[in-house]
Motif scaffolding. Structure first.
Motif, PDB file in Angstrom:
ATOM      1  N   UNK A  33       0.807  -1.254  -0.036  1.00 36.91           N
ATOM      2  CA  UNK A  33      -0.100  -0.032   0.139  1.00 36.91           C
ATOM      3  C   UNK A  33       0.865   1.331  -0.096  1.00 36.91           C
ATOM      4  N   UNK A  34       2.350   1.133  -0.204  1.00 34.12           N
ATOM      5  CA  UNK A  34       2.902   2.614  -0.087  1.00 34.12           C
ATOM      6  C   UNK A  34       2.996   3.034  -1.532  1.00 34.12           C
ATOM      7  N   UNK A  35       2.772   4.321  -1.400  1.00 36.46           N
ATOM      8  CA  UNK A  35       2.685   4.933  -2.868  1.00 36.46           C
ATOM      9  C   UNK A  35       4.086   5.741  -3.349  1.00 36.46           C
ATOM     10  N   UNK A  36       4.834   4.668  -3.648  1.00 30.93           N
ATOM     11  CA  UNK A  36       6.095   5.159  -4.063  1.00 30.93           C
ATOM     12  C   UNK A  36       6.782   3.994  -5.168  1.00 30.93           C
ATOM     13  N   UNK A  37       7.438   4.247  -6.258  1.00 28.95           N
ATOM     14  CA  UNK A  37       8.010   3.347  -7.001  1.00 28.95           C
ATOM     15  C   UNK A  37       7.230   3.473  -8.399  1.00 28.95           C
ATOM     16  N   UNK A  38       8.033   2.775  -9.508  1.00 28.69           N
ATOM     17  CA  UNK A  38       7.185   2.645 -10.579  1.00 28.69           C
ATOM     18  C   UNK A  38       5.961   2.156 -10.785  1.00 28.69           C
ATOM     19  N   UNK A  39       5.599   1.186  -9.988  1.00 29.73           N
ATOM     20  CA  UNK A  39       4.055   0.455  -9.960  1.00 29.73           C
ATOM     21  C   UNK A  39       3.763   0.641  -8.338  1.00 29.73           C
ATOM     22  N   UNK A  40       2.548   1.371  -8.531  1.00 26.20           N
ATOM     23  CA  UNK A  40       2.350   1.804  -7.049  1.00 26.20           C
ATOM     24  C   UNK A  40       0.626   1.861  -7.081  1.00 26.20           C
ATOM     25  N   UNK A  41       0.093   1.678  -5.808  1.00 20.87           N
ATOM     26  CA  UNK A  41      -1.404   1.747  -5.739  1.00 20.87           C
ATOM     27  C   UNK A  41      -1.821   3.086  -5.170  1.00 20.87           C
ATOM     28  N   UNK A  42      -2.755   3.858  -6.010  1.00 19.97           N
ATOM     29  CA  UNK A  42      -3.119   5.108  -5.709  1.00 19.97           C
ATOM     30  C   UNK A  42      -4.634   5.058  -5.555  1.00 19.97           C
ATOM     31  N   UNK A  43      -5.266   5.159  -4.342  1.00 23.22           N
ATOM     32  CA  UNK A  43      -6.543   5.009  -4.061  1.00 23.22           C
ATOM     33  C   UNK A  43      -6.954   3.782  -4.654  1.00 23.22           C
ATOM     34  N   UNK A  44      -7.965   3.565  -5.623  1.00 21.23           N
ATOM     35  CA  UNK A  44      -8.314   2.282  -5.978  1.00 21.23           C
ATOM     36  C   UNK A  44      -7.722   1.882  -7.327  1.00 21.23           C
ATOM     37  N   UNK A  45      -6.618   2.625  -7.725  1.00 18.96           N
ATOM     38  CA  UNK A  45      -5.937   2.309  -9.210  1.00 18.96           C
ATOM     39  C   UNK A  45      -4.612   1.763  -8.925  1.00 18.96           C
ATOM     40  N   UNK A  46      -3.958   0.895  -9.789  1.00 14.87           N
ATOM     41  CA  UNK A  46      -2.917   0.391  -9.980  1.00 14.87           C
ATOM     42  C   UNK A  46      -2.009   0.840 -10.913  1.00 14.87           C
ATOM     43  N   UNK A  47      -1.049   2.041 -10.823  1.00 14.03           N
ATOM     44  CA  UNK A  47      -0.483   2.674 -12.047  1.00 14.03           C
ATOM     45  C   UNK A  47       0.805   2.379 -12.175  1.00 14.03           C
ATOM     46  N   UNK A  48       1.379   2.623 -13.203  1.00 11.94           N
ATOM     47  CA  UNK A  48       2.534   2.165 -13.947  1.00 11.94           C
ATOM     48  C   UNK A  48       3.344   3.549 -14.217  1.00 11.94           C
ATOM     49  N   UNK A  49       4.344   3.792 -13.826  1.00 14.63           N
ATOM     50  CA  UNK A  49       5.074   5.191 -14.084  1.00 14.63           C
ATOM     51  C   UNK A  49       5.963   5.013 -15.430  1.00 14.63           C
ATOM     52  N   UNK A  50       5.695   5.827 -16.476  1.00  8.24           N
ATOM     53  CA  UNK A  50       6.378   5.710 -17.775  1.00  8.24           C
ATOM     54  C   UNK A  50       7.078   6.658 -17.785  1.00  8.24           C
ATOM     55  N   UNK A  51       7.859   7.498 -16.720  1.00  9.78           N
ATOM     56  CA  UNK A  51       8.533   8.602 -17.117  1.00  9.78           C
ATOM     57  C   UNK A  51       9.736   8.512 -17.680  1.00  9.78           C
ATOM     58  N   UNK A  52      10.606   7.366 -17.758  1.00  7.50           N
ATOM     59  CA  UNK A  52      11.638   7.218 -18.588  1.00  7.50           C
ATOM     60  C   UNK A  52      11.350   6.987 -20.082  1.00  7.50           C
ATOM     61  N   UNK A  53      10.164   6.565 -20.322  1.00  5.98           N
ATOM     62  CA  UNK A  53       9.653   6.602 -21.698  1.00  5.98           C
ATOM     63  C   UNK A  53       9.366   8.104 -22.184  1.00  5.98           C
ATOM     64  N   UNK A  54       8.941   8.857 -21.369  1.00  6.73           N
ATOM     65  CA  UNK A  54       8.550  10.156 -21.623  1.00  6.73           C
ATOM     66  C   UNK A  54       9.735  11.091 -21.949  1.00  6.73           C
ATOM     67  N   UNK A  55      10.642  10.846 -21.295  1.00  6.33           N
ATOM     68  CA  UNK A  55      12.200  11.510 -21.283  1.00  6.33           C
ATOM     69  C   UNK A  55      12.807  11.283 -22.532  1.00  6.33           C
ATOM     70  N   UNK A  56      12.833   9.892 -22.977  1.00  9.10           N
ATOM     71  CA  UNK A  56      13.349   9.436 -24.260  1.00  9.10           C
ATOM     72  C   UNK A  56      12.530  10.191 -25.333  1.00  9.10           C
ATOM     73  N   UNK A  57      11.151   9.960 -25.475  1.00  8.32           N
ATOM     74  CA  UNK A  57      10.506  10.719 -26.446  1.00  8.32           C
ATOM     75  C   UNK A  57      10.646  12.420 -26.513  1.00  8.32           C
ATOM     76  N   UNK A  58      10.703  13.034 -25.093  1.00 11.47           N
ATOM     77  CA  UNK A  58      10.827  14.301 -25.442  1.00 11.47           C
ATOM     78  C   UNK A  58      12.227  14.679 -25.876  1.00 11.47           C
ATOM     79  N   UNK A  59      13.240  13.917 -25.553  1.00 13.67           N
ATOM     80  CA  UNK A  59      14.842  13.929 -26.076  1.00 13.67           C
ATOM     81  C   UNK A  59      14.813  14.114 -27.584  1.00 13.67           C
ATOM     82  N   UNK A  60      14.089  12.791 -27.954  1.00 19.36           N
ATOM     83  CA  UNK A  60      14.105  12.627 -29.585  1.00 19.36           C
ATOM     84  C   UNK A  60      13.465  13.717 -30.303  1.00 19.36           C
ATOM     85  N   UNK A  61      12.384  14.159 -29.692  1.00 17.82           N
ATOM     86  CA  UNK A  61      11.458  15.286 -30.423  1.00 17.82           C
ATOM     87  C   UNK A  61      12.361  16.644 -30.380  1.00 17.82           C
TER      88      UNK A  61
END
Length: 452
Positions: free
Chosen positions: A183-211
């Motif tokens: 139930x801790x809200x840290x890391x790439x895969x985390x639980x937030x409220x009633x949702x399980x979310x995946x952090x795709x920040x590394x992919x965002x950085x790659x796309x932003x740099x390439x564009x």
């Protein structure tokens, strides 16, 4: 010992133990009492075995799930192996591409560009038709920007680099899975409220740099916030986390307890072979129940995922990928249970079992005689093997069972391989025993050294 193999209670000692002879009436009463005691003893053993088997069957599905949870969560390599295929799944790649494309395009104010162009044309005295046509450029320009951005995002998401980043991020974020389960809200895969979310920040950085490198300076304004993909939502997340924590705790010992209860049920029952057959069929039935439950949970999960969060194809890929090892383990256990039940039946008095054993003996005997005529001799080793055939058979079967226990995550193919090797070893033993039996008379009849 009584005919069923159980021990006679101490108080049932025969007349010889007392040194007195019984008349026919006393002997009849004695036999009646001994039969009643034996029957009562057998009933108690049957009841105890039934209770032990019931507990084992109830715990079997939970033990499989617990072992899967404990194994997947505590083993980083196993976890990465579990989630790695998601990076190459077309449905998941499409969701990631769509999300990133939308976020990049939102940073490009196409309306402001066309308004500026229209103002420049109007101030420069351009014909009214040209000025009006410039306002209509918003749609085509927006479409062109989206096409270019999407093409670049797709190149990143479908490249080997994305899969490497995906696996590397998941390996580094393995601790985040533990946090999600607690139930801790840290890391790439985390639980937030009633949702399980995946952090795709590394992919965002790659796309932003390439564009940015390709001249889309506006892409540098892609925010660092809102870089998560919701895998699924459920109102039962907190309860599931409690269950997962409990399963993680008992994941090591619950399978051991289940196997121990089943083995104790077989040992306690008066008829060991029959109880082994019943236990194997019961465990097989419980694995089928678990597979049906997984199919039902999959259907519930797919129905609960909003289309805005994940497409049905991507949601199915996520679920199937995450539980594929659990499904494989359940199928493997089902195959093992069916093989065990079949073996227990073939050792019994059934007509088909007796016929099969007779045919195997005849085949082994024919092969042994043929090899004996061809000159094969097994000597004392073969005779000792024949004298201890039941022990050797037990050792071969035990070795096969031990191989499956020590095998790291056995599959149905591994079970089939071990089964073939065990059958081949048993066939070899039978043929060697037959060779010993076919050549023993000749060796015994061979003349010894001449006596003076």
């Amino acid at each position: 010992m009584v005919p069923d193999g159980s021990s006679v209670p101490p108080h049932s000692a025969g007349p010889a133990a007392t040194g007195t002879a019984l008349d026919p009436a006393e002997r009849a009463e004695y036999e009646r009492l001994r039969g009643a005691a034996t029957l009562r003893h057998r009933r108690v053993r049957r009841l105890g075995a039934a209770v032990l088997l019931l507990l084992a069957l109830l715990l079997a599905p939970l033990a499989v799930v617990a072992a899967w949870v404990q194994d997947t969560v505590s083993d980083t390599d196993r976890y990465v192996e579990t989630v790695a295929p998601l990076a190459s799944d077309p449905a998941v790649q499409k969701v990631v591409t769509d999300r990133l494309t939308d976020r990049v395009v939102q940073q490009v104010d196409v309306r402001a560009v066309t308004d500026s162009l229209t103002k420049v044309l109007a101030d420069g005295g351009a014909p009214p038709r040209v000025v009006e046509s410039s306002r209509a450029l918003t749609g085509p320009l927006n479409s062109a920007v989206r096409t270019v951005v999407r093409r670049n995002v797709e190149r990143v998401v479908t490249s080997d680099l994305f899969q490497q980043v995906w696996e590397g991020s998941n390996r580094r974020a393995h601790a985040a899975v533990l946090r999600m389960l607690t139930g801790e809200r840290h890391g790439a895969l985390r639980a937030t409220g009633d949702a399980v979310e995946l952090d795709i920040g590394a992919v965002v950085d790659q796309v932003r740099e390439r564009l940015v490198d390709q001249g889309f300076e506006k892409a540098a304004a892609i925010p660092d916030s809102d870089r998560t993909v919701t895998l699924f939502r459920t109102t039962e997340l907190a309860r599931a986390q409690d269950a997962m924590r409990l399963l993680d705790i008992v994941g090591t010992w619950l399978p051991v307890l289940t196997v121990g209860l089943a083995a104790l049920a077989v040992w306690t029952a008066p008829a060991h072979r029959v109880m082994l057959l019943v236990s194997a069929l019961g465990i097989g039935l419980m694995t089928v129940v678990l597979l049906v439950a997984l199919a039902a949970v999959r259907r519930i999960y797919l129905d609960s995922v909003p289309a805005a969060a994940l497409t049905p194809e991507a949601a199915a890929a996520v679920f199937d990928t995450l539980v594929r090892f659990l499904r494989d383990s359940t199928r493997t256990l089902l195959v093992v249970a069916l093989i065990t039940a079949l073996a227990a039946y073939l050792y019994g008095p059934g007509r088909a079992a007796v016929g099969l054993r007779s045919g195997a003996r005849r085949g082994a005997g024919a092969a042994g005689r043929a090899l004996g005529r061809a000159g094969l001799r097994v000597g004392p080793v073969g005779r000792r093997l024949a004298a201890r055939r039941s022990v050797v058979t037990g050792v071969v079967i035990g070795a096969g069972a031990l191989a499956l226990v020590l095998w790291n995550h056995p599959t149905v193919g591994a079970v089939a391989l071990v089964l073939v090797l065990v059958l081949a070893a048993l066939a070899a033993v039978a043929v060697l025993v037959a060779v010993a039996a076919a050549t023993a008379p000749k060796e015994e009849a061979a003349p010894g050294p001449a006596t003076p």
